[in-house]
Design a protein around this motif. Structure first.
Motif, PDB file in Angstrom:
ATOM      1  N   ILE A  93       9.119  -4.567   3.430  1.00  0.00           N
ATOM      2  CA  ILE A  93       9.491  -4.268   2.243  1.00  0.00           C
ATOM      3  C   ILE A  93       8.560  -2.558   1.780  1.00  0.00           C
ATOM      4  CG2 ILE A  93      10.235  -4.782  -0.431  1.00  0.00           C
ATOM      5  CD1 ILE A  93       9.961  -7.627   0.415  1.00  0.00           C
ATOM      6  N   SER A  94      10.029  -2.068   1.280  1.00  0.00           N
ATOM      7  CA  SER A  94       9.748  -0.761   1.082  1.00  0.00           C
ATOM      8  C   SER A  94       9.975  -0.596  -0.796  1.00  0.00           C
ATOM      9  CB  SER A  94       9.388   0.778   1.560  1.00  0.00           C
ATOM     10  OG  SER A  94      11.397   0.624   1.551  1.00  0.00           O
ATOM     11  N   GLN A  95       9.378   0.130  -1.138  1.00  0.00           N
ATOM     12  CA  GLN A  95       9.898   0.591  -2.507  1.00  0.00           C
ATOM     13  C   GLN A  95       9.625   2.566  -2.518  1.00  0.00           C
ATOM     14  OE1 GLN A  95       8.078  -1.495  -6.108  1.00  0.00           O
ATOM     15  NE2 GLN A  95       8.670   0.476  -6.833  1.00  0.00           N
ATOM     16  N   ALA A  96      10.439   3.210  -3.367  1.00  0.00           N
ATOM     17  CA  ALA A  96      10.465   4.648  -3.176  1.00  0.00           C
ATOM     18  C   ALA A  96       8.940   5.246  -4.532  1.00  0.00           C
ATOM     19  CB  ALA A  96      11.616   5.285  -3.641  1.00  0.00           C
ATOM     20  N   TRP A 124       3.901   8.965   4.029  1.00  0.00           N
ATOM     21  CA  TRP A 124       5.157   9.458   4.071  1.00  0.00           C
ATOM     22  C   TRP A 124       5.674   9.169   2.998  1.00  0.00           C
ATOM     23  CZ3 TRP A 124       3.108   5.925   7.405  1.00  0.00           C
ATOM     24  CH2 TRP A 124       4.173   4.568   7.520  1.00  0.00           C
ATOM     25  N   GLY A 125       4.989   8.763   2.069  1.00  0.00           N
ATOM     26  CA  GLY A 125       6.302   8.497   0.391  1.00  0.00           C
ATOM     27  C   GLY A 125       5.941   7.499   0.105  1.00  0.00           C
ATOM     28  N   PRO A 126       6.608   6.361   1.016  1.00  0.00           N
ATOM     29  CA  PRO A 126       7.484   4.738  -0.250  1.00  0.00           C
ATOM     30  C   PRO A 126       5.893   3.642  -0.115  1.00  0.00           C
ATOM     31  CG  PRO A 126       7.740   4.916   2.246  1.00  0.00           C
ATOM     32  CD  PRO A 126       6.526   6.158   2.079  1.00  0.00           C
ATOM     33  N   ARG A 127       5.602   3.002  -1.153  1.00  0.00           N
ATOM     34  CA  ARG A 127       5.073   1.477  -0.839  1.00  0.00           C
ATOM     35  C   ARG A 127       5.046   0.407   0.116  1.00  0.00           C
ATOM     36  NH1 ARG A 127       3.145  -1.982  -5.369  1.00  0.00           N
ATOM     37  NH2 ARG A 127       1.193  -2.530  -4.932  1.00  0.00           N
ATOM     38  N   ASP A 128       4.834   0.466   0.187  1.00  0.00           N
ATOM     39  CA  ASP A 128       5.550  -0.996   0.933  1.00  0.00           C
ATOM     40  C   ASP A 128       4.394  -1.946   1.897  1.00  0.00           C
ATOM     41  OD1 ASP A 128       3.887   0.347   3.743  1.00  0.00           O
ATOM     42  OD2 ASP A 128       5.644   0.464   4.993  1.00  0.00           O
ATOM     43  N   CYS A 129       4.710  -2.992   2.651  1.00  0.00           N
ATOM     44  CA  CYS A 129       4.392  -3.910   3.195  1.00  0.00           C
ATOM     45  C   CYS A 129       4.904  -4.808   4.020  1.00  0.00           C
ATOM     46  CB  CYS A 129       4.150  -5.428   1.409  1.00  0.00           C
ATOM     47  SG  CYS A 129       5.474  -5.625   1.306  1.00  0.00           S
ATOM     48  N   ALA A 130       4.021  -5.514   4.474  1.00  0.00           N
ATOM     49  CA  ALA A 130       4.630  -6.200   5.633  1.00  0.00           C
ATOM     50  C   ALA A 130       4.501  -7.926   6.202  1.00  0.00           C
ATOM     51  CB  ALA A 130       4.581  -5.384   7.551  1.00  0.00           C
ATOM     52  N   PHE A 131       5.149  -8.655   6.490  1.00  0.00           N
ATOM     53  CA  PHE A 131       5.058  -9.689   7.267  1.00  0.00           C
ATOM     54  C   PHE A 131       6.064  -9.955   7.922  1.00  0.00           C
ATOM     55  CE2 PHE A 131       7.426  -9.485   3.552  1.00  0.00           C
ATOM     56  CZ  PHE A 131       9.025 -10.071   3.520  1.00  0.00           C
ATOM     57  N   ARG A 132       5.547 -11.330   8.869  1.00  0.00           N
ATOM     58  CA  ARG A 132       6.782 -11.883  10.273  1.00  0.00           C
ATOM     59  C   ARG A 132       7.538 -13.038   8.918  1.00  0.00           C
ATOM     60  NH1 ARG A 132       5.455 -10.032  14.028  1.00  0.00           N
ATOM     61  NH2 ARG A 132       3.105  -8.669  14.426  1.00  0.00           N
ATOM     62  N   ASP A 133       9.165 -12.859   9.622  1.00  0.00           N
ATOM     63  CA  ASP A 133       9.560 -14.173   9.526  1.00  0.00           C
ATOM     64  C   ASP A 133       9.720 -15.197   9.793  1.00  0.00           C
ATOM     65  OD1 ASP A 133      10.814 -14.065  11.527  1.00  0.00           O
ATOM     66  OD2 ASP A 133      13.217 -13.520  11.005  1.00  0.00           O
ATOM     67  N   PRO A 134      10.042 -16.453   9.643  1.00  0.00           N
ATOM     68  CA  PRO A 134       9.672 -17.226  10.616  1.00  0.00           C
ATOM     69  C   PRO A 134       9.638 -17.475  11.846  1.00  0.00           C
ATOM     70  CG  PRO A 134      11.058 -17.899   8.467  1.00  0.00           C
ATOM     71  CD  PRO A 134      11.007 -16.377   8.795  1.00  0.00           C
ATOM     72  N   SER A 135      10.088 -16.896  12.709  1.00  0.00           N
ATOM     73  CA  SER A 135      10.638 -16.863  13.456  1.00  0.00           C
ATOM     74  C   SER A 135      10.280 -15.597  14.296  1.00  0.00           C
ATOM     75  CB  SER A 135      11.791 -15.857  13.784  1.00  0.00           C
ATOM     76  OG  SER A 135      12.975 -16.941  13.766  1.00  0.00           O
ATOM     77  N   GLY A 136       9.204 -14.529  13.902  1.00  0.00           N
ATOM     78  CA  GLY A 136       8.209 -13.677  13.710  1.00  0.00           C
ATOM     79  C   GLY A 136       8.821 -12.248  14.227  1.00  0.00           C
ATOM     80  N   MET A 156       0.585  -0.922  -0.121  1.00  0.00           N
ATOM     81  CA  MET A 156      -0.153  -0.171  -0.180  1.00  0.00           C
ATOM     82  C   MET A 156       0.513   1.276   0.554  1.00  0.00           C
ATOM     83  SD  MET A 156      -1.653   0.189   3.901  1.00  0.00           S
ATOM     84  CE  MET A 156      -1.978   1.976   4.363  1.00  0.00           C
ATOM     85  N   ASP A 157       0.672   2.238  -1.253  1.00  0.00           N
ATOM     86  CA  ASP A 157       1.495   3.649  -0.446  1.00  0.00           C
ATOM     87  C   ASP A 157       0.580   3.860   1.106  1.00  0.00           C
ATOM     88  OD1 ASP A 157       1.223   3.478  -3.558  1.00  0.00           O
ATOM     89  OD2 ASP A 157      -0.016   4.645  -3.726  1.00  0.00           O
ATOM     90  N   GLN A 158       2.064   4.776   1.462  1.00  0.00           N
ATOM     91  CA  GLN A 158       1.993   5.426   2.275  1.00  0.00           C
ATOM     92  C   GLN A 158       2.356   6.746   2.523  1.00  0.00           C
ATOM     93  OE1 GLN A 158       1.930   3.528   5.473  1.00  0.00           O
ATOM     94  NE2 GLN A 158       2.090   1.755   4.907  1.00  0.00           N
TER      95      GLN A 158
END
Length: 134
Positions: free
Chosen positions: A130-133, A113-125, A109-111
């Motif tokens: 990850i963002s893209q300008a 404050w500028g970047p477009r990003d997403c979020a998830f958890r790694d295998p340990s939590g 999603m577009d934020q």
């Protein structure tokens, strides 16, 4: 004078599981795999940022029992600091992470404050963004 970040430590429950995630899903390259005093550190890097590496290790690696226990508790709660990676193709990175079975916290999603990003958890939590300008 110049200064740059050399290492970032990531506490994980299982270095092999984390290695597969950070190498196979995020595309980092294995730089070093070291065993010492019954513990293991795995170092990964990226050709796009020479000299910057992340180090994967278990909560008790190189720490006292009490400090390792505290780190394990924070890791279990998902309360350790988040990691933020940058990419030039957010949608592809997101789909690869989702296909790996990573827990999705936020779709791209577009934020404001500028970047477009997403979020998830790694295998340990650990929370990974990850963002893209814009």
């Amino acid at each position: 004078m110049t200064i740059s970040l050399q290492y970032c430590n990531i506490t994980v429950n299982d270095p092999d599981e984390a290695l597969a995630f950070y190498r196979d899903v995020l595309g980092l390259q294995l730089r070093n795999d070291v065993a010492s005093d019954g513990f293991r550190w795995v170092t990964l890097g990226s050709d796009s940022q020479p000299g910057l590496e992340i180090v994967l290790s278990k909560p008790h690696a190189g720490r006292s029992q009490a400090d390792g226990d505290a780190m394990q508790e924070l890791l279990t709660k998902g309360s350790l600091p988040m990691l933020v990676f940058r990419t030039d193709d957010l949608d592809a990175a997101f789909e690869k992470a989702r296909a790996s079975g990573a827990e999705v916290l936020q779709e791209p999603m577009d934020q404001p404050w500028g970047p477009r990003d997403c979020a998830f958890r790694d295998p340990s939590g650990n929370t990974v963004r990850i963002s893209q300008a814009a």
